[in-house]
Design an enzyme around this catalytic site. Sequence first.
Site, PDB file in Angstrom:
ATOM      1  N   GLU A 251      43.317  42.193  33.995  1.00  0.00           N
ATOM      2  CA  GLU A 251      44.203  43.344  33.774  1.00  0.00           C
ATOM      3  C   GLU A 251      43.451  44.544  34.324  1.00  0.00           C
ATOM      4  O   GLU A 251      42.491  44.996  33.714  1.00  0.00           O
ATOM      5  CB  GLU A 251      44.397  43.489  32.258  1.00  0.00           C
ATOM      6  CG  GLU A 251      45.654  44.149  31.849  1.00  0.00           C
ATOM      7  CD  GLU A 251      46.839  43.277  32.151  1.00  0.00           C
ATOM      8  OE1 GLU A 251      47.549  43.627  33.095  1.00  0.00           O
ATOM      9  OE2 GLU A 251      47.026  42.259  31.459  1.00  0.00           O
ATOM     10  N   CYS A 285      45.846  52.265  31.777  1.00  0.00           N
ATOM     11  CA  CYS A 285      46.052  51.655  33.093  1.00  0.00           C
ATOM     12  C   CYS A 285      47.514  51.742  33.518  1.00  0.00           C
ATOM     13  O   CYS A 285      47.822  51.799  34.701  1.00  0.00           O
ATOM     14  CB  CYS A 285      45.574  50.220  33.077  1.00  0.00           C
ATOM     15  SG  CYS A 285      46.154  49.303  31.645  1.00  0.00           S
TER      16      CYS A 285
HETATM   17  P1  NAD Z   1      34.594  48.753  33.625  1.00  0.00           P
HETATM   18  O1  NAD Z   1      35.452  47.884  34.430  1.00  0.00           O
HETATM   19  O2  NAD Z   1      33.248  49.085  34.131  1.00  0.00           O
HETATM   20  O3  NAD Z   1      34.385  48.121  32.143  1.00  0.00           O
HETATM   21  C1  NAD Z   1      35.340  47.331  31.457  1.00  0.00           C
HETATM   22  C2  NAD Z   1      34.601  46.244  30.657  1.00  0.00           C
HETATM   23  O4  NAD Z   1      33.865  45.419  31.552  1.00  0.00           O
HETATM   24  C3  NAD Z   1      33.551  46.799  29.675  1.00  0.00           C
HETATM   25  O5  NAD Z   1      33.487  45.980  28.532  1.00  0.00           O
HETATM   26  C4  NAD Z   1      32.262  46.670  30.460  1.00  0.00           C
HETATM   27  O6  NAD Z   1      31.113  46.602  29.643  1.00  0.00           O
HETATM   28  C5  NAD Z   1      32.485  45.365  31.186  1.00  0.00           C
HETATM   29  N1  NAD Z   1      31.705  45.203  32.405  1.00  0.00           N
HETATM   30  C6  NAD Z   1      31.135  46.155  33.181  1.00  0.00           C
HETATM   31  N2  NAD Z   1      30.478  45.592  34.216  1.00  0.00           N
HETATM   32  C7  NAD Z   1      30.643  44.255  34.107  1.00  0.00           C
HETATM   33  C8  NAD Z   1      30.228  43.137  34.894  1.00  0.00           C
HETATM   34  N3  NAD Z   1      29.505  43.287  35.989  1.00  0.00           N
HETATM   35  N4  NAD Z   1      30.603  41.907  34.496  1.00  0.00           N
HETATM   36  C9  NAD Z   1      31.361  41.733  33.395  1.00  0.00           C
HETATM   37  N5  NAD Z   1      31.771  42.753  32.610  1.00  0.00           N
HETATM   38  C10 NAD Z   1      31.426  44.000  32.965  1.00  0.00           C
HETATM   39  O7  NAD Z   1      35.368  50.055  33.335  1.00  0.00           O
HETATM   40  P2  NAD Z   1      34.722  51.457  32.913  1.00  0.00           P
HETATM   41  O8  NAD Z   1      33.416  51.762  33.564  1.00  0.00           O
HETATM   42  O9  NAD Z   1      34.685  51.465  31.467  1.00  0.00           O
HETATM   43  O10 NAD Z   1      35.762  52.428  33.545  1.00  0.00           O
HETATM   44  C11 NAD Z   1      35.751  52.643  34.949  1.00  0.00           C
HETATM   45  C12 NAD Z   1      37.144  52.704  35.471  1.00  0.00           C
HETATM   46  O11 NAD Z   1      37.816  51.476  35.150  1.00  0.00           O
HETATM   47  C13 NAD Z   1      38.012  53.748  34.835  1.00  0.00           C
HETATM   48  O12 NAD Z   1      37.853  54.976  35.406  1.00  0.00           O
HETATM   49  C14 NAD Z   1      39.362  53.168  35.083  1.00  0.00           C
HETATM   50  O13 NAD Z   1      39.783  53.474  36.376  1.00  0.00           O
HETATM   51  C15 NAD Z   1      39.168  51.710  34.966  1.00  0.00           C
HETATM   52  N6  NAD Z   1      39.542  51.176  33.656  1.00  0.00           N
HETATM   53  C16 NAD Z   1      40.711  50.522  33.564  1.00  0.00           C
HETATM   54  C17 NAD Z   1      41.113  50.035  32.358  1.00  0.00           C
HETATM   55  C18 NAD Z   1      42.399  49.315  32.211  1.00  0.00           C
HETATM   56  O14 NAD Z   1      42.941  49.276  31.113  1.00  0.00           O
HETATM   57  N7  NAD Z   1      42.918  48.709  33.255  1.00  0.00           N
HETATM   58  C19 NAD Z   1      40.358  50.210  31.229  1.00  0.00           C
HETATM   59  C20 NAD Z   1      39.139  50.873  31.340  1.00  0.00           C
HETATM   60  C21 NAD Z   1      38.753  51.339  32.572  1.00  0.00           C
END
Ligand code: NAD
Length: 531
Positions: A251, A285
């Site tokens: 997602e 999102c």
């Molecule tokens: P992210 O994708 O970095 O993090 C989401 C989750 O993934 C967190 O639990 C994080 O710890 C984990 N994660 C991070 N790196 C990982 C890896 N290499 N392998 C597995 N898991 C990992 O998102 P963010 O840094 O929190 O936010 C960055 C951008 O992501 C936001 O600006 C936004 O654009 C987007 N975002 C989207 C949603 C959504 O609902 N689609 C939610 C949060 C953030």
Amino acid sequence: MTNAPHYPMFIDGEWVDSEAPLGVYSPSTGELVATVACGTAEHANTAVAAAQAAHHRGDWQSMSPDQRADILDTMATRPAARLDELVRLEVLEAGVTIRQAEAFHVGYAIGHLRYFANLARTYPFESAVQSRATSGVVRREPVGVCAGISPWNFPLLLAVWKLGPALAAGNTVVMKPDSQTPLTLLELARSAAECGLPRGVLNVVVGPGSIVGARLAEHPDVRKVAFTGSTEVGRSVMRAASGNVKRVTLELGGKGPNIVLDDANVDLAVDGALFAGWLHAGQACESGTRLLLPDSLHDEFVDRMIARAQTVRIGDPLDPATDMGPVISAKQQASIEAYVESGVREGATLAYEARLPDEPGLQKGHWLAPTIFTDVRSDMTIAREEIFGPVISVLRYSDEDEAVAIANDTEYGLSAGVWSTDVDRARSIADRLEAGTVWVNDWHMVNCRYPFGGYKQSGLGRELGPDALDEYTEQKFIHLGVWDKRTRRAHAMLLSTSPDDAHQAFSTGLSPIGPEEPQQLEQGIDNSALP
Ligand code: NAD
């Protein structure tokens, strides 16, 4: 905030601490809300081993679906009884306003957990099939250990979208919440422990995504990974999951086009445009971040939207009168500010920027002025990339074809919307939009009864709806052979009792492996007799 509570992780039914705790800070005040044990790759391994052992022990998957549903229902009932406490915690860790936390974040999470419990009661875990040549059974079995990696924007809800269907289907689960917002999920784990969920069936490991999340995504004993977050990390999760060909649900981001038609109810659409773009300070999102206005309505609509925007109260999210809280972190704030600067630099007009709260208690928070850009072109950065902040970009169009072309001119495809008083007209546009959800005269109305997920780079698979358990089950067809004339003829392909037998089996159309239509015998589903 002194005497902040401490939360260990939840692994194999035990509360497990770590040497170096993490701080969870309020995005609105910067104060410490709680400390939490910070896991490592070793903790992820231990949690997967516990989940694997629980899966092999079989006490969860061998329960009847009704029994599992009863436990999930109880798991939902306990947080419902402590709603105020959970809502407050979600406000403190995520910065969401208290009105939204109650209705959407925690209220939906509890309701959706109940929905998944109900799905367990009605899901076709086993169906008898019968055709002229075959009788058998199609079973849907749990895949095994599932990992759920969830983000900070809807911490409890998006965790429930993963653990709910996984547990309902009889799997065991390791959840990894975002380190900034792990508290409400850890509270749900406490409920699980109290309500009879066998040990090791649900585990929660907090820690850096690049260490704990990445380990779960690549772990050879994890059979399925469900991820919500950025498209970039989603790609890396998909790559890591390929090692043992895990099932993957993603997602990811969105850049929702919100199309106002020239016959729209303008009052409704103005409110709808702000609601679509600014709910939770734009950190959703499915937000409607690209507002598409017809030339004929553009100026009047923008004026009315700016007038309405001035009534949005930004401030302390614990105050029920507040409409918009802070953004999650200093990092997110800097990222959004850089997008706003890029909009100005690339020639968009900064038509509205709100004033920030000046209360002394909020000065250490991460505040960002809700913003409206006009004169935005589709090739500008603010129209192409997911900003994840309260920034609405207004684009103009001259006719419906151009509106649809602009709407679909994106690598994303999570959500879209159309505002019109003519439902047929709106429907015909909705059919042409490349998005997993299209709202007509509405936005953000995610319904657990219907599928949610993205086209294109917004994701893979769907998280809600009646088929949600498909993503967490393997299908097995069991053929119940009868040693009769047909079987003997088919075996004659190898074991020729008579040279003509195999040929005859095909030519008469009676082959058990021939192309006849199977008939589904069982219409109703009765899961009560199933182990
Ligand atoms: P992210 O994708 O970095 O993090 C989401 C989750 O993934 C967190 O639990 C994080 O710890 C984990 N994660 C991070 N790196 C990982 C890896 N290499 N392998 C597995 N898991 C990992 O998102 P963010 O840094 O929190 O936010 C960055 C951008 O992501 C936001 O600006 C936004 O654009 C987007 N975002 C989207 C949603 C959504 O609902 N689609 C939610 C949060 C953030």
